[in-house]
Design an enzyme around this catalytic site. Structure first.
Site: not given
Length: 300
Positions: A56, A100, A123
């Site tokens: 990322k 995460q 997200d």
């Protein structure tokens, strides 16, 4: 019967197209003095999570965007992690904030994800953003489902009027994807069946699929006898399977790509398929969040 030619739905050309479309939007934000920024919180030392966060960061750097990783030890308390989320929610340098997954077992992921402010929820996991999706007004969409739709659109794989079978009911992939495929829009209008671990005789449903999306985390779950000829397959699985190679493992999907060649119309390879799209859509969502923050949201 002549063997069918199976198209590999590679993610790289699609992801590259997403990045190219983002460039003028990033430039327009730069003219306003805005650089889209992402804060990624990584708890513990999960090797797969570390690799994913690094990928990322590289994608953001290539486009001149900001990405900062906040690494915490695996024994971080819920209160300390919550305090960091609250602090980053209020930090104007970051337009996107992600925690995460997976988190260590002692941390309640749902409660902590709910603390991310919806406008920074790149997200797409916050109940507010999931609610907008279910209402047919999606804003920040979960990255993997959104990336799958981009793949389908790029390769001109029809969804309208087809039977889409989704195996896996997670809030990360299965549930939001099922909702997106059912929406009245160009990448929707499908008839959707959502299967899961409680589904009896899974193959009875997968054999009906015109479009099969598998996101179960079970290596090689779907075999050729479980699909009909001409099916389009999206394999979300990314499983580390131990072997005798130098690395000691290989990556395997929930479907064995080679087994489907000559039977499926198309299939995503593992690796090289959906994973690249997930990262691209995270970048896209962060740019969109920056546009929303700057009052210039241009949509996708």
């Amino acid at each position: 019967m002549t063997a069918r030619e199976t198209t590999l739905l590679r993610g790289k050309p699609v992801a590259d197209g997403v990045y190219a479309k983002l460039e003028p939007r990033i430039a327009a934000l730069a003219d306003r003095g805005v650089v889209p920024g992402l804060a990624a919180i990584l708890v513990g030392e999960n090797p797969a999570s570390q690799v994913y966060v690094r990928s990322k960061s590289k994608a953001f750097a290539r486009l001149g965007l900001m990405a900062e990783t906040f690494a915490l030890p695996s024994d971080t308390s819920a209160s300390d992690l919550g305090a960091l989320i609250d602090r980053l929610n209020g930090d104007d340098r970051f337009h996107g904030l992600l925690v995460q997954l997976p988190l260590p077992a002692h941390l309640a992921a749902d409660r902590l994800l709910d603390r991310v402010t919806p406008d920074k929820d790149v997200d797409g996991f916050h109940p507010y953003n999931l609610g907008l999706l279910m209402a047919g007004r999606p804003a920040l969409i979960p990255c993997t489902p959104q990336g799958i739709l981009e793949l389908l659109q790029h390769y001109k794989i029809k969804t309208a009027g087809r039977h889409a079978v989704v195996a896996g009911r997670s809030m990360i992939v299965g549930k939001p994807l099922a909702a997106l495929l059912s929406l009245k829009r160009p990448t929707g209008n499908a008839t959707v069946t959502l299967c899961h671990t409680g589904t009896e005789n899974l193959s009875a449903f997968t054999r009906q699929a015109d479009l099969l999306i598998v996101a179960t985390g079970v290596p090689g779950l779907i075999s050729p006898d479980m699909v009909k000829p001409g099916v389009d397959i999206i394999d979300v699985g990314m499983n580390r399977v131990e072997d005798d190679s130098e690395k000691g493992y290989h990556l395997e999907g929930d479907v064995i790509t080679g087994d489907m060649l000559g039977r499926a119309n198309s299939i995503t390879p593992v690796p090289g398929g959906v994973g690249l799209m997930t990262v691209a859509m995270l970048v896209s969502n962060t740019v969109l969040a920056a546009e929303i923050s700057a009052g210039v949201a241009a949509g996708r």
